[in-house]
Design a protein around this motif. Structure first.
Motif, PDB file in Angstrom:
ATOM      1  N   GLU A 117      38.207  39.726  29.661  1.00 51.69           N
ATOM      2  CA  GLU A 117      37.735  40.985  30.279  1.00 51.69           C
ATOM      3  C   GLU A 117      38.825  42.045  29.848  1.00 51.69           C
ATOM      4  N   LYS A 118      37.821  43.153  29.822  1.00 49.35           N
ATOM      5  CA  LYS A 118      38.920  44.408  29.046  1.00 49.35           C
ATOM      6  C   LYS A 118      39.206  45.310  29.862  1.00 49.35           C
ATOM      7  N   GLU A 119      38.814  45.243  31.245  1.00 52.07           N
ATOM      8  CA  GLU A 119      39.298  46.006  32.179  1.00 52.07           C
ATOM      9  C   GLU A 119      39.136  45.345  33.657  1.00 52.07           C
ATOM     10  N   GLY A 120      39.852  45.490  34.749  1.00 52.25           N
ATOM     11  CA  GLY A 120      39.826  44.908  35.985  1.00 52.25           C
ATOM     12  C   GLY A 120      41.064  45.179  37.033  1.00 52.25           C
ATOM     13  N   VAL A 121      40.791  44.238  37.984  1.00 48.69           N
ATOM     14  CA  VAL A 121      42.147  44.249  38.902  1.00 48.69           C
ATOM     15  C   VAL A 121      42.493  42.720  39.237  1.00 48.69           C
ATOM     16  N   ILE A 122      43.663  42.481  39.236  1.00 49.03           N
ATOM     17  CA  ILE A 122      44.023  41.208  39.539  1.00 49.03           C
ATOM     18  C   ILE A 122      44.791  41.381  40.933  1.00 49.03           C
ATOM     19  N   SER A 123      44.229  40.306  41.679  1.00 45.49           N
ATOM     20  CA  SER A 123      44.743  40.523  43.212  1.00 45.49           C
ATOM     21  C   SER A 123      44.887  39.101  43.688  1.00 45.49           C
ATOM     22  N   PRO A 140      47.050  33.938  52.855  1.00 49.56           N
ATOM     23  CA  PRO A 140      47.673  35.450  53.032  1.00 49.56           C
ATOM     24  C   PRO A 140      48.900  35.480  53.956  1.00 49.56           C
ATOM     25  N   ALA A 141      49.213  34.277  54.790  1.00 44.19           N
ATOM     26  CA  ALA A 141      50.221  34.516  55.746  1.00 44.19           C
ATOM     27  C   ALA A 141      51.513  34.007  55.098  1.00 44.19           C
ATOM     28  N   LYS A 142      51.460  33.533  54.020  1.00 44.43           N
ATOM     29  CA  LYS A 142      52.783  33.114  53.336  1.00 44.43           C
ATOM     30  C   LYS A 142      53.095  33.866  52.225  1.00 44.43           C
ATOM     31  N   GLY A 143      52.302  35.037  51.885  1.00 43.86           N
ATOM     32  CA  GLY A 143      52.731  35.945  50.674  1.00 43.86           C
ATOM     33  C   GLY A 143      52.092  37.572  51.093  1.00 43.86           C
ATOM     34  N   LYS A 144      52.528  38.528  50.343  1.00 39.72           N
ATOM     35  CA  LYS A 144      52.070  39.755  50.288  1.00 39.72           C
ATOM     36  C   LYS A 144      51.113  40.127  49.493  1.00 39.72           C
ATOM     37  N   LEU A 145      49.987  40.901  49.812  1.00 38.51           N
ATOM     38  CA  LEU A 145      49.057  41.404  48.956  1.00 38.51           C
ATOM     39  C   LEU A 145      49.627  42.206  47.698  1.00 38.51           C
ATOM     40  N   ALA A 146      49.136  41.940  46.530  1.00 40.64           N
ATOM     41  CA  ALA A 146      49.554  42.404  45.301  1.00 40.64           C
ATOM     42  C   ALA A 146      48.323  42.746  44.336  1.00 40.64           C
ATOM     43  N   LYS A 147      48.206  43.982  44.007  1.00 36.91           N
ATOM     44  CA  LYS A 147      47.030  44.249  43.295  1.00 36.91           C
ATOM     45  C   LYS A 147      47.401  45.390  41.853  1.00 36.91           C
ATOM     46  N   THR A 148      46.918  44.566  40.965  1.00 35.34           N
ATOM     47  CA  THR A 148      47.196  44.971  39.507  1.00 35.34           C
ATOM     48  C   THR A 148      46.065  45.582  38.757  1.00 35.34           C
ATOM     49  N   GLY A 149      45.831  46.878  38.466  1.00 39.10           N
ATOM     50  CA  GLY A 149      44.661  47.422  37.764  1.00 39.10           C
ATOM     51  C   GLY A 149      45.017  47.362  36.402  1.00 39.10           C
ATOM     52  N   LEU A 161      47.721  45.155  23.969  1.00 38.30           N
ATOM     53  CA  LEU A 161      48.480  46.320  24.716  1.00 38.30           C
ATOM     54  C   LEU A 161      47.407  46.820  25.938  1.00 38.30           C
ATOM     55  N   LEU A 162      48.027  46.818  26.979  1.00 40.26           N
ATOM     56  CA  LEU A 162      47.214  47.118  28.286  1.00 40.26           C
ATOM     57  C   LEU A 162      48.151  48.398  29.011  1.00 40.26           C
ATOM     58  N   GLU A 163      47.042  49.090  29.528  1.00 42.20           N
ATOM     59  CA  GLU A 163      47.387  50.248  30.362  1.00 42.20           C
ATOM     60  C   GLU A 163      47.211  49.789  31.723  1.00 42.20           C
ATOM     61  N   ILE A 164      48.264  49.675  32.412  1.00 40.52           N
ATOM     62  CA  ILE A 164      48.148  49.050  33.907  1.00 40.52           C
ATOM     63  C   ILE A 164      48.367  49.906  35.000  1.00 40.52           C
ATOM     64  N   GLU A 165      47.665  50.103  36.017  1.00 35.40           N
ATOM     65  CA  GLU A 165      47.930  51.051  37.347  1.00 35.40           C
ATOM     66  C   GLU A 165      48.457  49.893  38.298  1.00 35.40           C
ATOM     67  N   LEU A 166      49.715  50.357  38.690  1.00 40.79           N
ATOM     68  CA  LEU A 166      50.106  49.563  39.708  1.00 40.79           C
ATOM     69  C   LEU A 166      49.825  49.747  41.406  1.00 40.79           C
ATOM     70  N   LEU A 167      48.765  49.138  41.708  1.00 43.45           N
ATOM     71  CA  LEU A 167      48.083  49.472  42.941  1.00 43.45           C
ATOM     72  C   LEU A 167      48.969  49.225  44.275  1.00 43.45           C
ATOM     73  N   THR A 168      49.954  48.017  44.207  1.00 44.76           N
ATOM     74  CA  THR A 168      50.752  47.752  45.119  1.00 44.76           C
ATOM     75  C   THR A 168      52.431  47.540  44.289  1.00 44.76           C
ATOM     76  N   GLY A 169      53.346  47.498  44.987  1.00 41.87           N
ATOM     77  CA  GLY A 169      54.464  47.300  44.441  1.00 41.87           C
ATOM     78  C   GLY A 169      55.465  46.011  44.482  1.00 41.87           C
TER      79      GLY A 169
END
Length: 235
Positions: A117-123, A140-149, A161-169
Motif C-alpha cells: 500500500e502506497k499510503e494509509g494509516v496504521i492503527s 484496548p484495555a491493555k494498551g494505548k491507541l497509536a495511529k501512524t499516517g 522512503l516514507l513521509e509519516i504523519e504522527l497522529l498520536t505520540g
C-alpha cells in the motif's frame, strides 16, 4: 496590545551546543535540530551529553549561577534526528503540552523493502513490557491507541522512503508499527533485523507546526533528513 516576541540573534560559536542546531529562539521557546545519537533528557548513566543539559548550559551562557533554564515539552528517541522544541518558561511548557495533540508532526523514514500500500494509516494499541520494549496488543484495555499516517515518497529495489504523519505520540510508535508490518526502519537495532541496514537509524522528525505560547501565531519549523538517507533511496 500584545508585546511582540522577537527572535534572538545567533550567539557566538563558543556557546553553540554540540549536536544541536538552533532553528529559532525567543524569550518563550527554543527550537533545535537534534542529531541522531543524542538523548533528549538524561538517564541514570548519561546526564551531561543530552539536549536538555546542553541547552540549559547554552541559555546560561556558561554561568552556573544563572537561573535561566529550559523545560522539556516533548522527546525524540535517542537515535532519531530532527526538530525538537523546548520551553523557556513553565507557562510556555504547559501551553505547548496541553495542545500537543493538536500540533502537526511530519517525519521521514527509510524502511526495509517495498510496501504493497502506497499510503494509509496504521492503527493499533501499544503496550510496553518490563524490558521497555513496545508492542501491539489486541485488547484496548491493555494498551494505548497509536495511529501512524504514511505515504510512499520514493522506492528503490530494497528500500522505501516514507513521509509519516504522527497522529498520536506514543513511545517508539513509528518504529513498532513498521516493524510489525515487516518493514522495519533501517538501522533499528531494537525492532529491526540486526544483521541488516545502516549503523544509524533512518528516522527524522522533519517538520513541526505549533502555536506560539504567547503570540498564538502558527509556526512551522522544517529540516532536511540526514545525508545518509540518500544511500538507500535518492531524495
Amino acid at each position: 496590545m500584545a508585546e511582540n516576541r522577537k527572535e534572538f540573534k545567533r550567539p557566538p560559536k563558543r556557546y553553540q551546543p554540540r549536536g544541536l542546531t538552533i532553528l529559532y529562539e525567543d524569550q518563550d521557546i527554543l527550537v533545535v535540530d537534534k542529531i541522531g545519537g543524542l538523548l533528549t533528557i538524561g538517564t541514570e548513566k548519561i546526564r551531561e551529553n543530552t539536549a536538555y543539559f546542553l541547552l540549559t548550559d547554552y541559555v546560561r551562557k556558561g554561568n552556573l549561577k544563572s537561573k535561566n533554564r529550559v523545560f522539556i515539552v516533548h522527546r525524540l528517541d535517542r537515535d532519531t534526528s530532527g526538530v525538537l522544541v523546548f520551553a523557556k518558561t513553565e507557562d510556555a511548557k504547559r501551553y505547548l503540552q496541553d495542545r500537543w495533540p493538536e500540533f502537526s508532526k511530519k517525519y521521514y523514514a527509510v524502511v526495509q523493502g517495498t510496501l504493497p500500500e502506497k499510503e494509509g494509516v496504521i492503527s493499533s494499541y501499544l503496550a510496553e513490557n518490563r524490558a521497555h520494549r513496545v508492542y501491539s496488543v489486541a485488547d484496548p484495555a491493555k494498551g494505548k491507541l497509536a495511529k501512524t499516517g504514511f505515504r510512499v515518497v520514493k522506492e528503490s529495489k530494497s528500500y522505501t522512503l516514507l513521509e509519516i504523519e504522527l497522529l498520536t505520540g506514543r513511545k517508539n510508535q513509528i518504529r513498532v508499527h513498521f516493524a510489525e508490518k515487516g518493514h522495519p526502519v533501517v538501522g533499528d537495532k531494537v525492532y529491526g533485523e540486526k544483521s541488516r541496514g545502516a549503523r544509524k537509524l533512518a528516522l527524522h522528525a522533519a517538520s513541526l507546526t505549533i502555536t506560539h505560547p504567547y503570540t498564538h501565531e502558527k509556526m512551522t519549523f522544517e529540516t532536511q533528513p540526514p545525508a545518509f538517507f540518500k544511500s538507500f533511496v535518492a531524495i
